[in-house]
Design a protein around this motif. Structure first.
Motif, PDB file in Angstrom:
ATOM      1  N   UNK A 124     -14.094  -3.776 -13.081  1.00 48.29           N
ATOM      2  CA  UNK A 124     -13.235  -2.754 -12.713  1.00 48.29           C
ATOM      3  C   UNK A 124     -13.718  -1.354 -13.251  1.00 48.29           C
ATOM      4  N   UNK A 125     -13.691  -0.641 -12.153  1.00 42.86           N
ATOM      5  CA  UNK A 125     -14.323   0.826 -12.333  1.00 42.86           C
ATOM      6  C   UNK A 125     -13.259   1.772 -12.097  1.00 42.86           C
ATOM      7  N   UNK A 150     -19.879 -11.807  -8.404  1.00 43.85           N
ATOM      8  CA  UNK A 150     -19.464 -10.439  -8.942  1.00 43.85           C
ATOM      9  C   UNK A 150     -18.427 -10.145  -8.008  1.00 43.85           C
ATOM     10  N   UNK A 151     -17.306  -9.676  -8.406  1.00 48.81           N
ATOM     11  CA  UNK A 151     -16.442  -8.927  -7.646  1.00 48.81           C
ATOM     12  C   UNK A 151     -16.005  -7.551  -8.242  1.00 48.81           C
ATOM     13  N   UNK A 152     -16.184  -6.592  -7.537  1.00 47.86           N
ATOM     14  CA  UNK A 152     -16.027  -5.183  -8.123  1.00 47.86           C
ATOM     15  C   UNK A 152     -14.952  -4.443  -7.344  1.00 47.86           C
ATOM     16  N   UNK A 153     -13.899  -3.949  -8.040  1.00 50.22           N
ATOM     17  CA  UNK A 153     -12.760  -3.250  -7.424  1.00 50.22           C
ATOM     18  C   UNK A 153     -12.504  -2.012  -8.337  1.00 50.22           C
ATOM     19  N   UNK A 154     -11.936  -1.091  -7.703  1.00 53.26           N
ATOM     20  CA  UNK A 154     -11.655   0.265  -8.235  1.00 53.26           C
ATOM     21  C   UNK A 154     -10.199   0.125  -8.495  1.00 53.26           C
ATOM     22  N   UNK A 155      -9.714   1.219  -9.075  1.00 54.04           N
ATOM     23  CA  UNK A 155      -8.368   1.181  -9.443  1.00 54.04           C
ATOM     24  C   UNK A 155      -7.451   1.271  -8.171  1.00 54.04           C
ATOM     25  N   UNK A 156      -7.924   2.014  -6.977  1.00 51.77           N
ATOM     26  CA  UNK A 156      -7.022   2.374  -6.037  1.00 51.77           C
ATOM     27  C   UNK A 156      -6.589   0.797  -5.402  1.00 51.77           C
ATOM     28  N   UNK A 157      -7.656  -0.019  -5.346  1.00 56.48           N
ATOM     29  CA  UNK A 157      -7.619  -1.212  -4.952  1.00 56.48           C
ATOM     30  C   UNK A 157      -6.685  -2.060  -5.639  1.00 56.48           C
ATOM     31  N   UNK A 187       0.601  -3.844  -5.081  1.00 57.99           N
ATOM     32  CA  UNK A 187       1.979  -3.499  -4.539  1.00 57.99           C
ATOM     33  C   UNK A 187       2.143  -4.201  -3.181  1.00 57.99           C
ATOM     34  N   UNK A 188       0.852  -4.786  -2.526  1.00 61.08           N
ATOM     35  CA  UNK A 188       1.190  -5.484  -1.543  1.00 61.08           C
ATOM     36  C   UNK A 188       2.002  -6.589  -1.793  1.00 61.08           C
ATOM     37  N   UNK A 189       1.679  -7.299  -2.740  1.00 64.52           N
ATOM     38  CA  UNK A 189       2.345  -8.646  -3.204  1.00 64.52           C
ATOM     39  C   UNK A 189       3.627  -8.332  -3.637  1.00 64.52           C
ATOM     40  N   UNK A 203      -9.735  -3.280   1.326  1.00 67.87           N
ATOM     41  CA  UNK A 203     -10.482  -2.317   2.445  1.00 67.87           C
ATOM     42  C   UNK A 203     -11.848  -2.010   1.802  1.00 67.87           C
ATOM     43  N   UNK A 204     -11.973  -0.611   1.563  1.00 66.83           N
ATOM     44  CA  UNK A 204     -13.467  -0.184   1.485  1.00 66.83           C
ATOM     45  C   UNK A 204     -13.592  -0.183  -0.275  1.00 66.83           C
ATOM     46  N   UNK A 205     -12.435  -0.756  -0.858  1.00 67.68           N
ATOM     47  CA  UNK A 205     -12.381  -0.354  -2.426  1.00 67.68           C
ATOM     48  C   UNK A 205     -12.816  -1.746  -3.157  1.00 67.68           C
TER      49      UNK A 205
END
Length: 349
Positions: free
Chosen positions: A82-83, A162-169, A175-177, A260-262
């Protein structure tokens, strides 16, 4: 009289046939709609997966693996990174520190998961720079590849994906859930993703939206890095629970959009699909592990110094779970917490 009865019976049979016909049409329409929606989701997910695919630097796989694994047949590990690459930080993706590092090992035979959260201030050797530093800096020094290799060196197990995701994602996925259920351990006033102090929570089990879940996962001032890691494990497990529930099926499209792009990952779409085997029977058993240690300020900089005995035990547990060595150690009460409650709605630990 007989003629009247015959007409009445004929009318009744005709009505039953009409009801049956309408019912069959409705059922067929629903099945077609579900099949169409499933096909739409599959195509949508495949497109998103292709867009998210990114090899970590020049990495061609783990040096700790003699050959590439197949999630459908083998035990594998996945590193979640998480970044915070927000515009406010102005560090970009590759220059950001990792705010969360969690390694999951998945055993194909038992369909169980072991999840370990690595405290961000852990004092470890970072090969990218050739000296010891906080593990959170590994990503800033050398991006995803350096973060992966530092975790491999620390835990002595391969990182297969690896799975890298930022805070927006993260916020958008929760929220989507429709939010997640989580235990808030204390009254909390915390900054949101924009560093504005807008999140206010009361203690207790409750529904959290994305920004609230992120604030609970990130806060550090109320306890310490170990407790922070436990909160992150709890929240990730809550996301898995919600995502695997039947009620979330219609929300998958929004979840895919949220990523998406996150998100970046080195998993192909087919490899991602293999992991659905772990949730076919409901949420799998997830055992959480903790890296014990102590606070150290002897150099004037704060570090979390890892206890060697606890680290060795954790390494043995992960190696055994991945089938890299025979079972040599049971999970100790001090080093782990089972969160089987996420597989049921009735229990809460």
């Amino acid at each position: 009289m007989k003629r009247k009865l015959y007409k009445k019976e004929k009318k009744r049979r005709s009505k039953k046939r009409t009801i049956l016909t309408v019912s069959l049409i409705v059922i067929a329409s629903l099945l077609i709609s579900l099949s169409t929606y499933a096909a739409y989701l599959t195509k949508k997910a495949e497109t998103a997966a292709d867009k998210a695919f990114e090899v970590a630097g020049d990495r061609k796989g783990s040096d700790k693996r003699p050959e590439k694994v197949e999630p459908l047949n083998d035990n594998v590990s996945v590193l979640f990174i998480g970044i915070d690459d927000s515009e406010k930080r102005d560090q970009g993706d590759s220059g950001s520190r990792s705010d969360a590092l969690m390694l999951a090992t998945l055993n194909n035979k038992s369909k169980t998961v072991k999840l370990i959260s690595i405290p961000r201030d852990s004092y470890v050797y970072i090969d990218e720079v050739g000296y010891n530093d906080k593990i959170t800096h590994a990503h800033a020094y050398g991006g995803t590849k350096a973060a992966i290799e530092t975790v491999e060196d620390l835990l002595e197990v391969p990182v297969d994906y690896y799975v890298k995701m930022n805070f927006n994602a993260f916020i958008d996925v929760v929220n989507a859930l429709g939010g997640i259920e989580a235990e808030v351990p204390y009254k909390l006033t915390e900054k949101d993703e924009n560093d504005q102090r807008t999140v206010n929570l009361q203690p207790g089990l409750q529904e959290l939206d994305g920004r609230e879940a992120l604030a609970l996962a990130r806060t550090r001032k109320y306890d310490n890095d170990i407790e922070r890691g436990k909160r992150q494990q709890m929240i990730l497990s809550a996301v898995v629970k919600k995502a695997s529930s039947a009620s979330s099926f219609t929300k998958y499209g929004e979840v895919i959009d949220a990523v998406g792009d996150n998100m970046k990952t080195d998993m192909t779409f087919d490899e991602m699909k293999s992991f659905f085997e772990y949730i076919k029977g409901g949420v799998p058993q997830i055992d959480t592990l903790t890296l014990e240690g102590y606070d150290d300020m002897s150099t004037g900089t704060y570090y979390w110094k890892l206890e060697e005995e606890s680290l060795e035990e954790t390494r043995d547990i992960l190696k055994s779970h991945l089938g890299l060595q025979p079972e040599t150690s049971n999970i100790s009460d001090n080093n782990s917490e089972q969160i089987k409650d996420y597989a049921s709605d009735d229990d809460q630990s």
